[in-house]
Design a protein around this motif. Structure first.
Motif, PDB file in Angstrom:
ATOM      1  N   THR A 372       7.773   2.771   2.350  1.00 42.38           N
ATOM      2  CA  THR A 372       7.474   3.937   1.510  1.00 42.38           C
ATOM      3  C   THR A 372       7.662   5.228   2.297  1.00 42.38           C
ATOM      4  O   THR A 372       8.254   6.199   1.809  1.00 42.38           O
ATOM      5  N   GLN A 373       7.155   5.247   3.520  1.00 42.95           N
ATOM      6  CA  GLN A 373       7.270   6.447   4.362  1.00 42.95           C
ATOM      7  C   GLN A 373       8.720   6.750   4.707  1.00 42.95           C
ATOM      8  O   GLN A 373       9.142   7.919   4.697  1.00 42.95           O
ATOM      9  N   GLN A 376      10.500   8.093   1.597  1.00 42.51           N
ATOM     10  CA  GLN A 376       9.993   9.434   1.306  1.00 42.51           C
ATOM     11  C   GLN A 376      10.638  10.470   2.225  1.00 42.51           C
ATOM     12  O   GLN A 376      11.056  11.545   1.784  1.00 42.51           O
ATOM     13  N   LYS A 377      10.753  10.133   3.491  1.00 41.12           N
ATOM     14  CA  LYS A 377      11.389  11.045   4.447  1.00 41.12           C
ATOM     15  C   LYS A 377      12.874  11.222   4.123  1.00 41.12           C
ATOM     16  O   LYS A 377      13.407  12.342   4.177  1.00 41.12           O
ATOM     17  N   GLY A 381      11.012  14.204   1.672  1.00 41.79           N
ATOM     18  CA  GLY A 381       9.558  14.306   1.615  1.00 41.79           C
ATOM     19  C   GLY A 381       8.975  13.991   0.250  1.00 41.79           C
ATOM     20  O   GLY A 381       7.758  14.098   0.057  1.00 41.79           O
ATOM     21  N   LYS A 382       9.793  13.601  -0.709  1.00 42.45           N
ATOM     22  CA  LYS A 382       9.318  13.304  -2.062  1.00 42.45           C
ATOM     23  C   LYS A 382       9.136  11.798  -2.242  1.00 42.45           C
ATOM     24  O   LYS A 382       9.988  11.007  -1.843  1.00 42.45           O
ATOM     25  N   LYS A 383       8.039  11.412  -2.881  1.00 40.59           N
ATOM     26  CA  LYS A 383       7.741  10.003  -3.115  1.00 40.59           C
ATOM     27  C   LYS A 383       8.124   9.644  -4.547  1.00 40.59           C
ATOM     28  O   LYS A 383       7.401   9.951  -5.489  1.00 40.59           O
ATOM     29  N   TYR A 384       9.262   8.987  -4.699  1.00 38.04           N
ATOM     30  CA  TYR A 384       9.756   8.615  -6.022  1.00 38.04           C
ATOM     31  C   TYR A 384       9.433   7.164  -6.378  1.00 38.04           C
ATOM     32  O   TYR A 384       9.405   6.800  -7.551  1.00 38.04           O
ATOM     33  N   SER A 415      15.353   1.242  -5.923  1.00 39.33           N
ATOM     34  CA  SER A 415      15.666   2.379  -5.058  1.00 39.33           C
ATOM     35  C   SER A 415      16.930   2.161  -4.236  1.00 39.33           C
ATOM     36  O   SER A 415      17.256   2.968  -3.379  1.00 39.33           O
ATOM     37  N   THR A 461       7.278  13.476 -10.302  1.00 41.05           N
ATOM     38  CA  THR A 461       7.957  14.102  -9.158  1.00 41.05           C
ATOM     39  C   THR A 461       9.473  14.054  -9.335  1.00 41.05           C
ATOM     40  O   THR A 461      10.166  15.053  -9.123  1.00 41.05           O
ATOM     41  N   ARG A 477      19.958   8.063  -3.212  1.00 40.95           N
ATOM     42  CA  ARG A 477      19.461   7.416  -1.998  1.00 40.95           C
ATOM     43  C   ARG A 477      20.627   6.847  -1.190  1.00 40.95           C
ATOM     44  O   ARG A 477      20.653   6.937   0.043  1.00 40.95           O
TER      45      ARG A 477
END
Length: 646
Positions: A372-373, A376-377, A381-384, A415, A461, A477
């Motif tokens: 997840t981290q 997100q990076k 920085g967004k958590k989809y 993703s 988001t 992605r």
């Protein structure tokens, strides 16, 4: 009028897919009318001394016959190329990304990719009861049709329709069954599928996989340690693992590549006695429980006599031990006084690496929070996504069951972790693997009663950042991951690095196009509607800049077994443009008349054109021009088959 696929689908029964597969492998058991000769088959079984009444069981669930029928249906959609992507960043890519219902995409790929996919990894919805799954099918048949198809009474029909929009076990199994059945046909004989799952459907998934792939083709149930710390709010247990069920198409010929050896593992090998056979490491020679005949005294070079520890015995018989001793394969320590150990040489290890175990630790393949981290990076920085899989987890599966030219598929792309894993593995071993991703365009918003777009519960988001559907995030992605990989490997990046993809949308024709099809009369002498235009991106109200001709041609080429990078040649007949692949001529657009027919016949007669088949779009021809073409081809000395498609 009905399309060709609609006519076919009306004849489909729950066992159609199975019978088609059987007919392909055992055509001698089918009569001219297409019926299966059961008596002949039973006779063959008896002659081969097989017990046809052997014990067995299978999983039954509401919707199973419907699911089996779905596996035999033809697609009711078209494949629309995203020409903006395919002529731009994806122009030279061999990778594919399909946006659409994965059941329809799998149907489209049945011919072009049958027995060609090396490995499939999927992470389907887990059916936890937390809004992560609801059966999506609306049963596009009348009640009378459903009752006739499956021999149902009113109560049974009510039970079947009860799974609509539900997350029951039966609903989930009805959803998964046809997709796995079609996926199996895409795998090579030595192909392997990994299916991620949790405790909620693990046992049910195992049973339908045993039925579809065969229980003899079960390879493993891998346990992935996805969490590294407990959730203390849990009442009883804090789940720390998920599973991956692993099945092969034919386990008899499948062998893993093994896990690549680490530098740390290689460093354990040394050569303290200067053995000319190279470096080695020693293994314990005692095993338990004890085998009586393998308990015997051993005299060390220093003269000490040793025996196995209590309750254990040597792993070698006395004769085998003497043979190893004579061959300098027994190590007693540098002082010659130690307990005997067996020397194992690095040069004799499996060339394929370390045999994988069925528990995969998060320290080796990553955990859920880490994944997840990372994502997100990568996405600024967004958590989809709430629970993406680690790239290292999927990459290990790819390492185990693919080679440098393999095709890797994921038809629950999410993703697009699998796409990044393929690209990274290609960097690691200079491979040329190709991926096929499929993702439903699940919207990040819904329309409220005022007609406004409102973000979904988990899509706020993404919606606020301009992503209207999950597939858009997945494609972005892949682009960002490829860019990062290029930056990280700037000096060693292969010249033919492929970090892009060709993109296709699989969609249903519009209501107006379907009405035009219904109203079409093949006996008309005049055409009042341009049917080709109804299949363009513009008419279908999707981006991509594809013409109707490009959509129809792409759909047909997949149907005819051609890959998506096939070479297409444009052929002119006067001012009319047709397309040719191998010895097949595709005539799609309106405007073909006697002038083009004469030109075609002239080129065939003078051997300027070498054709075996002409495939035409029936909606673009009036009856007179069609008959003229048919008659002209019949008069040729060389036989050319004419296929009319509707």
């Amino acid at each position: 009028m009905q399309t060709d696929n609609e006519k076919y689908n009306k004849t489909v029964r729950p066992n159609t897919a199975f019978l088609n597969e059987l007919k392909n492998k055992l055509p001698e058991f089918f009569a001219k009318d297409g019926s299966f000769d059961l008596d002949k088959f039973k006779t063959q079984l008896k002659e081969k001394n097989i017990n046809e009444l052997s014990e067995g069981y299978q999983l039954d669930f509401i919707g199973k016959d419907y699911a089996r029928r779905q596996a035999g249906e033809m697609p009711s959609t078209v494949i629309v190329p995203d020409e903006k992507q395919n002529r731009g960043g994806g122009a030279h890519s061999k990778n594919l990304f399909f946006t659409g219902d994965n059941l329809e995409v799998l149907r489209h790929l049945q011919t072009a990719y049958a027995n060609k996919v090396d490995m499939i990894y999927i992470d389907p919805p887990y059916n936890t009861g937390q809004d992560d799954f609801a059966y999506p099918d609306n049963f596009e048949y009348t009640d009378d049709q459903l009752e006739d198809m499956f021999g149902l009474d009113d109560d049974q029909l009510t039970r079947l329709k009860s799974i609509q929009g539900k997350s029951s076990h039966s609903a989930w199994l009805t959803f998964m069954y046809p997709r796995l059945q079609l996926a199996k046909h895409l795998l090579k004989r030595d192909g392997v599928i990994f299916i991620a799952i949790d405790d909620n459907e693990d046992s049910n998934l195992k049973e339908i996989c045993d039925e579809i792939f065969g229980e003899n083709n079960f390879l493993a149930q891998v346990v992935w340690e996805r969490a590294y710390a407990p959730i203390n709010l849990k009442k009883n247990f804090s789940p720390s693992h998920d599973y991956m069920l692993v099945y092969g198409r034919d386990a008899n010929i499948i062998e893993t590549n093994g896990i690549m050896r680490s530098n740390e593992a290689d460093d354990r090998y040394s050569n303290p006695d200067n053995d000319p056979r190279g470096v080695w490491q020693s293994d314990n020679l005692s095993v338990g429980p004890a085998i009586e005949k393998n308990i015997y005294p051993v005299t060390t070079p220093s003269g000490r006599v040793v025996e196995p520890p209590a309750g254990r015995s040597w792993s070698l018989s006395q004769n085998a031990f003497r043979e190893r001793l004579a061959d300098n394969r027994i190590w007693f320590g540098s002082d010659g006084n130690g307990v005997p150990r067996l020397k194992r040489f690095k040069s004799e290890l499996r060339k394929t690496g370390i045999t994988p175990m069925t528990i995969w630790k998060y320290k080796e393949v990553g955990h859920s929070q880490e994944a997840t981290q990372y994502l997100q990076k990568l996405m600024g920085g967004k958590k989809y996504f709430a629970y993406p899989k680690p790239v290292k987890l999927v990459q290990r599966a790819i390492q185990l069951y693919s080679d440098e030219n393999s095709i890797i598929m994921d038809f629950f792309a999410g993703s697009a972790t699998t796409a990044e894993a393929v690209i990274r593995q290609n960097i690691d071993d200079q491979g040329h693997r190709k991926f096929i991703m499929v993702q439903l365009p699940e919207k990040t918003y819904h329309i409220n009663k005022d007609g406004k777009q409102v973000p979904t519960k988990g899509g706020r988001t993404a919606f606020e950042d301009g992503f209207m559907s999950v597939d858009e995030i997945a494609r972005e992605r892949i682009r960002r991951a490829a860019e990062k990989i290029e930056d990280d490997n700037e000096l060693t990046l292969p010249e033919d690095f492929d970090g892009s993809f060709k993109h296709y949308r699989v969609v249903k024709p519009t209501k107006q196009t379907l009405e035009n099809i219904d109203d079409f009369d093949p006996n008309n002498t005049d055409l009042f509607t341009n049917m080709v235009e109804g299949f363009s991106s513009k008419s279908l109200n999707i981006p991509g800049d594809a013409s109707g001709e490009e959509t129809i041609l792409t759909t047909w080429l997949a149907q005819d077994g051609y890959p998506f990078d096939v070479n297409i040649q444009e052929i002119k007949f006067g001012n009319y443009h047709a397309h040719m692949v191998d010895n097949r001529l595709y005539i799609i657009n309106e405007g073909w008349n006697s002038t083009q027919t004469k030109e075609l016949l002239n080129q065939l007669g003078t051997n300027e054109l070498d054709l075996q088949t002409v495939v035409l779009f029936g909606y673009s021809f009036n009856i007179l021009d069609l008959r003229e073409l048919e008659n002209g081809l019949k008069q040729l000395d060389s036989k050319v088959t004419l296929i009319k498609r509707y």
